[in-house]
Design a protein around this motif. Sequence first.
Motif: not given
Length: 66
Positions: A5-11, A43-47
Amino acid sequence: MDTTDKAIIKCLSKGFITADIPPYLEKNGFEPYSLSSTEKRIKALKKLYGAKTLFHLAVILNKKKV
């Protein structure tokens, strides 16, 4: 929130579009790294943060210093 999740946010913070994230995850040894799993995690992060759009998520995470 795990390391993927942190890598996705970084991207996302670097301006990656959703389709560009799975190759980055694969290259850097993150699993799972398919487009579908990436979209589900976003989607899970947005929720989790109550965001309606990717931009809204970015603003929220920036305010929280994530």
